[in-house]
Design an enzyme around this catalytic site. Structure first.
Site, PDB file in Angstrom:
ATOM      1  N   GLU A  55      42.215  48.799  41.474  1.00 14.78           N
ATOM      2  CA  GLU A  55      41.244  47.759  41.175  1.00 14.78           C
ATOM      3  C   GLU A  55      40.386  47.626  42.414  1.00 14.78           C
ATOM      4  O   GLU A  55      40.897  47.388  43.514  1.00 14.78           O
ATOM      5  CB  GLU A  55      41.939  46.426  40.900  1.00 14.78           C
ATOM      6  N   ASP A  91      38.165  33.595  43.169  1.00 13.05           N
ATOM      7  CA  ASP A  91      39.032  34.093  44.234  1.00 13.05           C
ATOM      8  C   ASP A  91      39.447  33.025  45.222  1.00 13.05           C
ATOM      9  O   ASP A  91      38.660  32.166  45.611  1.00 13.05           O
ATOM     10  CB  ASP A  91      38.324  35.228  44.991  1.00 13.05           C
ATOM     11  N   TYR A  95      43.797  42.354  31.200  1.00 17.05           N
ATOM     12  CA  TYR A  95      44.238  41.718  32.452  1.00 17.05           C
ATOM     13  C   TYR A  95      44.865  40.378  32.097  1.00 17.05           C
ATOM     14  O   TYR A  95      44.175  39.446  31.697  1.00 17.05           O
ATOM     15  CB  TYR A  95      43.031  41.532  33.374  1.00 17.05           C
TER      16      TYR A  95
END
Lengths: 270, 395
Positions: free
Chosen positions: A50, A61, A176
């Protein structure tokens, strides 16, 4: 389009293994070392990669990957330079799936069509746009597929059955699956993924399921596979090794080798 | 690009991590139900009247227009409880949060006015409140930090990026991705993902609705132009909303031109940006060629933002509203003028709108009636203005 993923997952199934997929930000800590780091990950047993395109405002994030993006941007990691880096690695590793992790505005920056075409040319197999939910995904998924790129979508813990079915159909290459709510980071551990949700996805025809968020230790990988997942992604835990050893490229690579080796060893199952 | 949710022409949408999509849809539903519920409207109106002090006056300036052909009316949102228009929509969203069963509020703030309004609501409704604020803004708007803490809100400094409003929104979104079950993100501006641009406009619409009636009473006609400053654009969309369908009324959004539009130091998103995705919607964004977000600059923390609400991008694209810039210096000039000539100390944000209205007034060849949204009061800006007066660098 998702041929490399299909081959990888088929081969792993044959060997009774799950996939271990480390994440790093392209260009972290700088363009030269980033390339060596990515090759180290591949040489240490990573089944796929990734790769994050550094973005100025990464809202999905936590602090570790935010800092990686800042280091990369400071070292000149433009989208163009990151694509070139990926293309160089692709030449040496023709069979390994590369997934790109991006934010929507980077895919729009120089035009969406151009973005996905360049990503494909430079060897990406999939693109996950962290701030594009399925409800807004039409243009992105369409452009990706036209370019031969697998659009990947995230299954969050709060997904209901309708969303699971939708993602099972829309996500290509892999799905995912979030290990927990929140943003990326190894400081908060994953919750054991719900086997029933993974089974539901697969019954709905989803591609292989890979778990990410909060994964930093071999037992996390084992827990994912035990719940029926096909692999696990470790982002912040991988990036933290780079961050803790800035200026010592040799040590960084040695520790990454060890980390990937340990995590990969935990993918042996059944 | 196809916008499937919350479209304003080609702009808008819902571009957030998947985990937040159900929460935004829940908010959309709750808002639609509340709008249809007379009890909700009655409770909000009551609060606006008895707690926040609506309606606010429309005041005709007595002195600043002398020697010009214009009459300038100020919509006095600075007199609203909390010191700015922010309280209007914060009360609305707090009631929505309670309706959805949320017990915790989070918010971002730039100038601190939205943070103060959220702290007010947190205290009033007994909800745990956390406000994210860029550490650069905490320095330049220190009195508001103290106000928020006094009312029981936790103020969390944000050290990332340019340490401003944009970064505070990033941090609030990150919090929300892990806390949505019991937390409402009380976004402070008309930007962001659907349904925020619509919710914020509808709760701010009261500004324009009152102003339209008040100007009719005072002048017996519609104004020639309405001026408002635009950062994210909440006070502007609030005063524009009821005038959009009145084609004779010119709508003027004033963006922060900072050191000048020819420099890199400004926050003029519509004039100098291009469409992109920031904080959940497709709208004008200050960005480089790759799509990395540029740092904005303004002397006023509340306008220091590289994005803008999607409806403003739309109004610009169809030519219905006009967006121009006022520099730091022009804003400071208007700030001083209104203080000296009318005895009203405006927020530096609102001073941008006044600066443009004055420019027009001085150039007017025939009689003109203008409304300026005086969105907030300037007490919070004392230190910043004193520093500028001493020739210091604006932060």
């Amino acid at each position: 389009m998702s041929l490399r993923y299909e081959r990888m997952f088929a081969l792993l199934r044959e060997h009774r293994e799950g996939a271990f997929i480390p994440f790093v930000t392209l260009g972290d800590p700088n363009m030269t070392e980033s390339e060596a780091i990515i090759e180290t990950l591949l040489d240490s047993g990573a089944d796929a990669l990734e790769l994050g395109l550094p973005f100025s405002d990464p809202v999905a994030d936590g602090p570790v990957i935010q800092a990686a993006a800042n280091r990369a941007l400071k070292s000149g990691a433009t989208t163009g330079a990151c694509f070139e880096l990926m293309a160089r690695v692709r030449k040496n590793y023709p069979g390994v799936p590369f997934g790109l992790l991006v934010y929507a505005n980077l895919a729009l920056g120089r035009g969406m069509e151009n973005f996905y075409a360049r990503a494909a040319e430079c060897g990406a197999d999939s693109v996950l746009a962290a701030d594009v939910p399925v409800v807004s995904a039409k243009s992105f998924a369409g452009e990706a597929e036209r370019a031969g790129i697998a659009p990947v979508f995230i299954v969050p813990p709060n997904a209901d059955e309708a969303k699971l079915r939708e993602i099972a159909g829309l996500s290509k290459g892999y799905v995912y699956f979030l290990g927990r709510e929140g943003v990326t980071g190894a400081d908060r551990e994953m919750n054991a993924p719900l086997a029933s949700k993974i089974a539901f996805l697969k019954d709905a025809g989803s591609p292989p399921v890979v778990v990410g968020f909060g994964i930093s230790r071999p037992e996390h990988v084992k827990a994912c596979l035990n719940a029926g997942a096909d692999g696990a992604i470790a982002g912040s835990a991988t990036v933290a090794i780079i961050a803790a050893n800035l200026g010592d490229a040799k040590k960084t690579r040695a520790l990454l080798r060890e980390f990937v080796g340990t995590m990969k060893a935990a993918t042996n199952y059944r | 690009m196809e916008i499937t949710k919350g479209a304003f022409g080609e702009f808008g949408g819902m571009f957030v991590p998947e985990i937040l999509a159900p929460t935004l849809l829940e908010l959309e539903r709750a808002f639609e139900e509340a709008q249809a519920d007379p009890a909700f409207g009655a409770e909000l109106d009551g609060l606006l009247r008895e707690y926040a002090g609506r309606e606010t006056p429309l005041y005709r300036c007595r002195n600043i227009t002398s020697g010009t052909k214009a009459r300038i009316y100020l919509k006095r949102e600075d007199l609203l409880h909390g010191g700015a228009h922010k309280t209007n929509q914060v009360l609305g969203q707090a009631l929505l949060a309670r309706r959805m069963g949320k017990t915790r509020l989070i918010a971002e703030t730039g100038a601190g006015q939205h943070g103060v309004a959220t702290a007010i609501a947190g205290a009033l409704f007994k909800m745990e409140t956390r406000v994210y604020m860029g550490s650069k803004d905490m320095e330049r708007q220190a009195p508001n930090v103290f106000r928020m803490r006094l009312m029981g809100a936790e103020v969390v400094p944000v050290e990332t990026g340019s340490r401003g409003l944009k970064d505070a929104i990033n941090e609030a979104l990150r919090d929300w991705a892990g806390s949505y079950e019991r937390t409402h993100y009380l976004l402070g501006t008309a930007a962001g993902a659907h349904p925020f641009p619509t919710i914020v406009r509808e709760f701010q619409r009261v500004i324009g609705r009152e102003a339209k009636r008040q100007i009719a009473e005072a002048e017996g006609r519609l104004p020639d132009a309405v001026f408002a400053c635009v950062g994210g654009g909440s006070n502007a969309i609030g005063i524009f909303a009821d005038f959009i369908d009145e084609p004779s009324v010119e709508l003027v959004g004033v963006e922060p031109a900072g050191h000048g539009l020819h420099t890199e130091k400004h926050g003029a998103t519509i004039e100098k940006g291009r469409p992109g995705i920031l904080h959940g919607s497709y709208s004008y964004v200050l960005q480089d060629e790759d799509g990395q977000i540029r740092e904005s600059h303004s002397i006023s923390a509340g306008l220091d933002y590289p994005g803008v609400g999607a409806q403003h991008s739309y109004l610009h694209s169809i030519g219905r509203a006009k967006y121009v810039g006022a520099t730091d210096k022009e804003a400071l000039g208007a700030f001083a003028l209104l203080s000296r000539e009318e005895g009203i100390i405006p927020a530096l944000e609102s001073s941008h709108a006044l600066a443009e209205a004055m420019k027009r007034a001085r150039a007017a060849k025939e009689e003109q009636v203008y409304i300026v949204n005086l969105s907030g009061r300037g007490d919070k800006d004392m230190e910043q203005v004193m520093r500028s007066a001493q020739g210091g660098e604006s932060r």
